[in-house]
Write an enzyme that holds these catalytic residues in place. Structure first.
Site, PDB file in Angstrom:
ATOM      1  N   GLU A 118      41.787  80.839  28.733  1.00 52.21           N
ATOM      2  CA  GLU A 118      40.456  80.914  28.122  1.00 52.21           C
ATOM      3  C   GLU A 118      39.432  81.295  29.161  1.00 52.21           C
ATOM      4  O   GLU A 118      39.675  81.176  30.368  1.00 52.21           O
ATOM      5  CB  GLU A 118      40.098  79.556  27.504  1.00 52.21           C
ATOM      6  CG  GLU A 118      40.867  79.285  26.239  1.00 52.21           C
ATOM      7  CD  GLU A 118      40.392  78.052  25.498  1.00 52.21           C
ATOM      8  OE1 GLU A 118      39.557  77.304  26.042  1.00 52.21           O
ATOM      9  OE2 GLU A 118      40.882  77.833  24.381  1.00 52.21           O
ATOM     10  N   HIS A 346      26.958  73.684  19.984  1.00 55.56           N
ATOM     11  CA  HIS A 346      28.406  73.461  19.968  1.00 55.56           C
ATOM     12  C   HIS A 346      28.806  72.198  20.720  1.00 55.56           C
ATOM     13  O   HIS A 346      29.669  71.445  20.288  1.00 55.56           O
ATOM     14  CB  HIS A 346      29.066  74.683  20.606  1.00 55.56           C
ATOM     15  CG  HIS A 346      30.552  74.700  20.550  1.00 55.56           C
ATOM     16  ND1 HIS A 346      31.243  74.545  19.373  1.00 55.56           N
ATOM     17  CD2 HIS A 346      31.486  74.866  21.518  1.00 55.56           C
ATOM     18  CE1 HIS A 346      32.545  74.616  19.617  1.00 55.56           C
ATOM     19  NE2 HIS A 346      32.718  74.801  20.908  1.00 55.56           N
ATOM     20  N   ARG A 381      29.913  73.330  30.417  1.00 56.12           N
ATOM     21  CA  ARG A 381      31.290  72.856  30.261  1.00 56.12           C
ATOM     22  C   ARG A 381      32.281  74.004  30.328  1.00 56.12           C
ATOM     23  O   ARG A 381      32.100  75.034  29.683  1.00 56.12           O
ATOM     24  CB  ARG A 381      31.404  72.181  28.893  1.00 56.12           C
ATOM     25  CG  ARG A 381      32.824  71.795  28.519  1.00 56.12           C
ATOM     26  CD  ARG A 381      32.885  71.384  27.073  1.00 56.12           C
ATOM     27  NE  ARG A 381      32.662  72.506  26.182  1.00 56.12           N
ATOM     28  CZ  ARG A 381      33.465  72.823  25.162  1.00 56.12           C
ATOM     29  NH1 ARG A 381      34.529  72.090  24.900  1.00 56.12           N
ATOM     30  NH2 ARG A 381      33.198  73.851  24.386  1.00 56.12           N
TER      31      ARG A 381
HETATM   32  C1  LIG Z   1      34.630  73.705  16.051  1.00 60.80           C
HETATM   33  C2  LIG Z   1      34.903  73.055  17.388  1.00 60.80           C
HETATM   34  C3  LIG Z   1      35.905  73.544  18.202  1.00 60.80           C
HETATM   35  C4  LIG Z   1      36.166  72.939  19.441  1.00 60.80           C
HETATM   36  N1  LIG Z   1      37.218  73.373  20.204  1.00 60.80           N
HETATM   37  C5  LIG Z   1      37.530  72.716  21.341  1.00 60.80           C
HETATM   38  C6  LIG Z   1      38.696  73.060  22.100  1.00 60.80           C
HETATM   39  O1  LIG Z   1      39.445  73.949  21.727  1.00 60.80           O
HETATM   40  N2  LIG Z   1      38.952  72.336  23.233  1.00 60.80           N
HETATM   41  C7  LIG Z   1      38.155  71.321  23.681  1.00 60.80           C
HETATM   42  O2  LIG Z   1      38.438  70.713  24.712  1.00 60.80           O
HETATM   43  N3  LIG Z   1      37.060  70.977  22.961  1.00 60.80           N
HETATM   44  C8  LIG Z   1      36.741  71.625  21.816  1.00 60.80           C
HETATM   45  N4  LIG Z   1      35.647  71.249  21.109  1.00 60.80           N
HETATM   46  C9  LIG Z   1      34.902  70.064  21.543  1.00 60.80           C
HETATM   47  C10 LIG Z   1      35.729  68.808  21.246  1.00 60.80           C
HETATM   48  O3  LIG Z   1      36.333  68.962  19.986  1.00 60.80           O
HETATM   49  C11 LIG Z   1      34.862  67.560  21.245  1.00 60.80           C
HETATM   50  O4  LIG Z   1      34.066  67.515  22.388  1.00 60.80           O
HETATM   51  C12 LIG Z   1      35.751  66.308  21.220  1.00 60.80           C
HETATM   52  O5  LIG Z   1      36.665  66.383  20.147  1.00 60.80           O
HETATM   53  C13 LIG Z   1      34.903  65.064  21.087  1.00 60.80           C
HETATM   54  O6  LIG Z   1      35.749  63.967  20.884  1.00 60.80           O
HETATM   55  P1  LIG Z   1      35.120  62.528  20.712  1.00 60.80           P
HETATM   56  O7  LIG Z   1      36.244  61.582  20.512  1.00 60.80           O
HETATM   57  O8  LIG Z   1      34.176  62.266  21.818  1.00 60.80           O
HETATM   58  O9  LIG Z   1      34.209  62.640  19.393  1.00 60.80           O
HETATM   59  P2  LIG Z   1      34.560  63.139  17.914  1.00 60.80           P
HETATM   60  O10 LIG Z   1      35.896  63.710  17.809  1.00 60.80           O
HETATM   61  O11 LIG Z   1      33.431  63.965  17.443  1.00 60.80           O
HETATM   62  O12 LIG Z   1      34.520  61.779  17.091  1.00 60.80           O
HETATM   63  C14 LIG Z   1      33.320  61.065  16.934  1.00 60.80           C
HETATM   64  C15 LIG Z   1      33.571  59.909  16.016  1.00 60.80           C
HETATM   65  O13 LIG Z   1      32.473  58.992  16.047  1.00 60.80           O
HETATM   66  C16 LIG Z   1      32.150  58.593  14.724  1.00 60.80           C
HETATM   67  N5  LIG Z   1      30.775  58.116  14.730  1.00 60.80           N
HETATM   68  C17 LIG Z   1      29.674  58.738  15.207  1.00 60.80           C
HETATM   69  N6  LIG Z   1      28.604  57.932  15.063  1.00 60.80           N
HETATM   70  C18 LIG Z   1      29.040  56.783  14.488  1.00 60.80           C
HETATM   71  C19 LIG Z   1      28.405  55.585  14.075  1.00 60.80           C
HETATM   72  N7  LIG Z   1      27.075  55.379  14.206  1.00 60.80           N
HETATM   73  N8  LIG Z   1      29.163  54.622  13.511  1.00 60.80           N
HETATM   74  C20 LIG Z   1      30.500  54.803  13.326  1.00 60.80           C
HETATM   75  N9  LIG Z   1      31.147  55.928  13.700  1.00 60.80           N
HETATM   76  C21 LIG Z   1      30.419  56.896  14.269  1.00 60.80           C
HETATM   77  C22 LIG Z   1      32.411  59.834  13.907  1.00 60.80           C
HETATM   78  O14 LIG Z   1      32.494  59.522  12.549  1.00 60.80           O
HETATM   79  C23 LIG Z   1      33.724  60.292  14.548  1.00 60.80           C
HETATM   80  O15 LIG Z   1      34.774  59.521  14.020  1.00 60.80           O
HETATM   81  C24 LIG Z   1      35.367  71.849  19.871  1.00 60.80           C
HETATM   82  C25 LIG Z   1      34.354  71.368  19.054  1.00 60.80           C
HETATM   83  C26 LIG Z   1      34.119  71.957  17.820  1.00 60.80           C
HETATM   84  C27 LIG Z   1      33.025  71.396  16.945  1.00 60.80           C
END
Ligand SMILES: Cc1cc2nc3c(=O)[nH]c(=O)nc-3n(C[C@H](O)[C@H](O)[C@H](O)COP(=O)(O)OP(=O)(O)OC[C@H]3O[C@@H](n4cnc5c(N)ncnc54)[C@H](O)[C@@H]3O)c2cc1C
Length: 533
Positions: A118, A346, A381
């Site tokens: 990438e 994003h 990032r």
């Molecule tokens: C379309 C897209 C493509 C991507 N592709 C890539 C990739 O290929 N590689 C890569 O490394 N990253 C990628 N990213 C970024 C990556 O997906 C995210 O940074 C990562 O998944 C975040 O993980 P997380 O566990 O921190 O949060 P998330 O997976 O967003 O989970 C957050 C959780 O918190 C919960 N939540 C939030 N607020 C509250 C609240 N007040 N009370 C209860 N629950 C709450 C939500 O409901 C959810 O369950 C991409 C992002 C997007 C949007």
């Protein structure tokens, strides 16, 4: 009558069911009881939407130093080198562990990881499953979580605010959260030895975003209200190409389409990228996003186009099956018609300040994943480093929480709805929500200026006052919780952007278009709003 407020206790309270929250839960469940609360369905996460994959040094032709150097280079001077080093070093074992948990990463004929390459990576190092890696990771983690006897998952439960000992005359230690059951309307007090924010990003602060609806920055807002510092929120990563269609909320058009020959065009079919960068449509993500933003502002058009029609139709269908199908369902045959695209918010590079164990400066409060600021990303990032950060710090925090000591008052004050009644004024929420997201896009988006930031600042302060009055008058709903958080995060992005008098990484301002070594530091904001509720 209001449903009876409940009280519940556990060892570890996890807020969020993305990669960071679930990975933490699986590890922490080895030494304690875990409750995971999640706003909607467990799969409603950015994790589930991740397409590309997870970066780690797994190939023979790669090196830890290569991954470190690439991350530091993209981070534009603001990465913490020790954090980058530990993340890169520990990453490969976690990817192997994900595979052991059942994630079907692509393999070559020898059974080794088949790695993607990438932008920004000097080697092939992205482990992936087709163009649906995030979904595969989430499914495997969630299946393991569901099997674990020490983990309870509560869907449709939104954390409203963190519980702080400060309210009881103690130090600002965290001992859980007030959590709203969005189906019954009851607010539960969930007490815990350690509370872990895994709430993801804040893309919904902007009108155009690739993020799911849950990404309203709740973790950053809750942490800030309880007194935890937040950092580098001016560094918002904008993806250059998200599908522009009234019925296609947040659908990402991957950068690989440009990699395979897709060309960016204006409404009249003319190309424009040559005016911005000699690499044209293949210029780096932030250059392309800025160029599109400029063209849209100049012309007043709603979108630009990504044209694939000159490529072989069978190749396009075979190479991008998901994108082809999704566009076709919306009436766009990408082999025959150009795809309307806009840039979109994003990824949030900053977040709640943590150390190398996911610990925030507030005792017993942890932050992991996209909501955290560990120092891995710096001012920008590197692609696919965010899923990596989720597992590395999920595991590290799970080891650290073992030592958390329960600090809680003898009697917890239940959530006070006061004399609030049901709000029949949903339109007020919708209008405010829309307004914040629109002016953030116009004034604190891809290209900023002092004047634009000042405008946004003025409007957000008025709006926050209004929201605050409204918030305490009415019975709490998830919409109000999110709107209040969204407005606070908007305020924090504006404040951070206002302070940085230079352009670096993802922060670009017309008034200070160059990098300035005096700003080679994090933008850290502390609470000024008074004590947490
Ligand atoms: C379309 C897209 C493509 C991507 N592709 C890539 C990739 O290929 N590689 C890569 O490394 N990253 C990628 N990213 C970024 C990556 O997906 C995210 O940074 C990562 O998944 C975040 O993980 P997380 O566990 O921190 O949060 P998330 O997976 O967003 O989970 C957050 C959780 O918190 C919960 N939540 C939030 N607020 C509250 C609240 N007040 N009370 C209860 N629950 C709450 C939500 O409901 C959810 O369950 C991409 C992002 C997007 C949007």
């Amino acid at each position: 009558m209001l449903p009876r407020a409940d009280e519940r206790a556990t060892d570890y309270l996890v807020i969020g069911s993305g990669i960071a929250g679930l990975y933490f839960a699986l590890r922490a469940a080895e030494h304690g009881q875990v409750v995971v609360v999640t706003k909607k369905r467990p799969s409603d996460t950015a994790t589930d939407w991740a397409q590309g994959g997870i970066a780690a040094v797994l190939g023979d032709d790669d090196s830890l130093q290569g991954h470190i150097d690439d991350t530091l280079l993209v981070g534009d001077g603001l990465c913490k080198p020790d954090i980058v080093e530990l993340c890169v070093r520990e990453g490969p074992a976690h990817v192997r562990n994900l595979a052991a948990l059942g994630v079907p990463f692509e393999r070559d004929a020898r059974g080794e990881f088949e790695l993607g390459r990438e932008g920004g990576h000097s080697a092939r190092r992205v482990a992936h499953h087709k163009d649906t890696t995030g979904h595969a990771i989430h499914a495997a983690l969630f299946a393991a979580v569901e099997r674990h006897p020490n983990i309870a998952v509560l869907p449709d439960h939104i954390a409203i605010d963190l519980l702080s000992m400060a309210k009881y005359g103690g130090e600002p230690a965290c001992f859980g959260a007030y959590v709203l059951d969005t189906r019954s309307g009851a607010v539960m007090t969930l007490a815990a030895r350690a509370t872990v924010l895994a709430t993801g990003g804040s893309g919904k602060v902007y009108i155009y975003t690739s993020n799911p609806d849950v990404a309203t920055g709740d973790g950053v807002a809750m942490a800030y209200r309880i007194g935890a510092p937040v950092a580098n929120l001016e560094f918002v990563q904008f993806h250059p190409t998200v599908l522009y269609h009234p019925h296609a909320k947040s659908f990402l058009i991957s950068e690989t389409l440009r990699g395979e020959g897709g060309v960016l065009k204006l409404h009249d079919g003319s190309t424009f990228m040559e005016r911005y960068d000699e690499r044209k449509s293949l210029a780096p993500r932030d250059v392309v996003a800025r160029a599109i933003d400029n063209e849209l502002k100049r012309s007043g058009a709603d979108s630009v186009f990504l044209d694939m029609t000159h490529l072989d139709g069978a190749f396009v269908r075979g190479r991008f099956p998901t994108i082809f199908e999704r566009c076709l369902a919306l009436g766009i045959d990408i082999t025959k018609q150009p795809i309307p695209v806009v840039p979109a918010a994003h990824y949030q590079c900053g977040g709640v300040v943590t150390d190398e164990h996911g610990r925030t400066p507030v005792r017993n409060l942890y932050a992991i994943g996209e909501c955290a600021h560990t120092g891995l990303h710096g001012a920008c990032r590197l692609a696919s480093n965010s899923l990596l950060e989720g597992v590395v710090f999920g595991a590290r925090a799970a080891a650290a929480v073992q030592h958390a000591e329960l600090l809680r008052p003898a009697q917890v004050v239940p959530w006070a709805p006061g004399d609030a009644t049901d709000s029949d004024d949903a339109i007020v929420v919708a209008l405010n929500w829309d307004e914040v997201r629109r002016f953030m896009w116009s004034y604190v988006g891809i290209v900023r200026s002092d004047k634009r930031i000042e405008r946004a600042r003025h409007r957000i302060e008025l709006m926050r006052q209004e929201i605050d009055e409204y918030y305490w008058d009415f019975r709490v709903t998830s919409d109000m919780v999110e709107l209040r958080n969204l407005a606070l995060v908007a305020h924090l992005v504006i404040e951070s952007a206002r302070r940085r008098k230079e352009s670096r990484g993802l922060h670009y301002t017309l008034d200070y278009p160059d990098k300035d070594p005096r700003w080679l530091r994090d933008t850290i904001l502390h609470q000024t709003d008074g004590p947490a509720p």
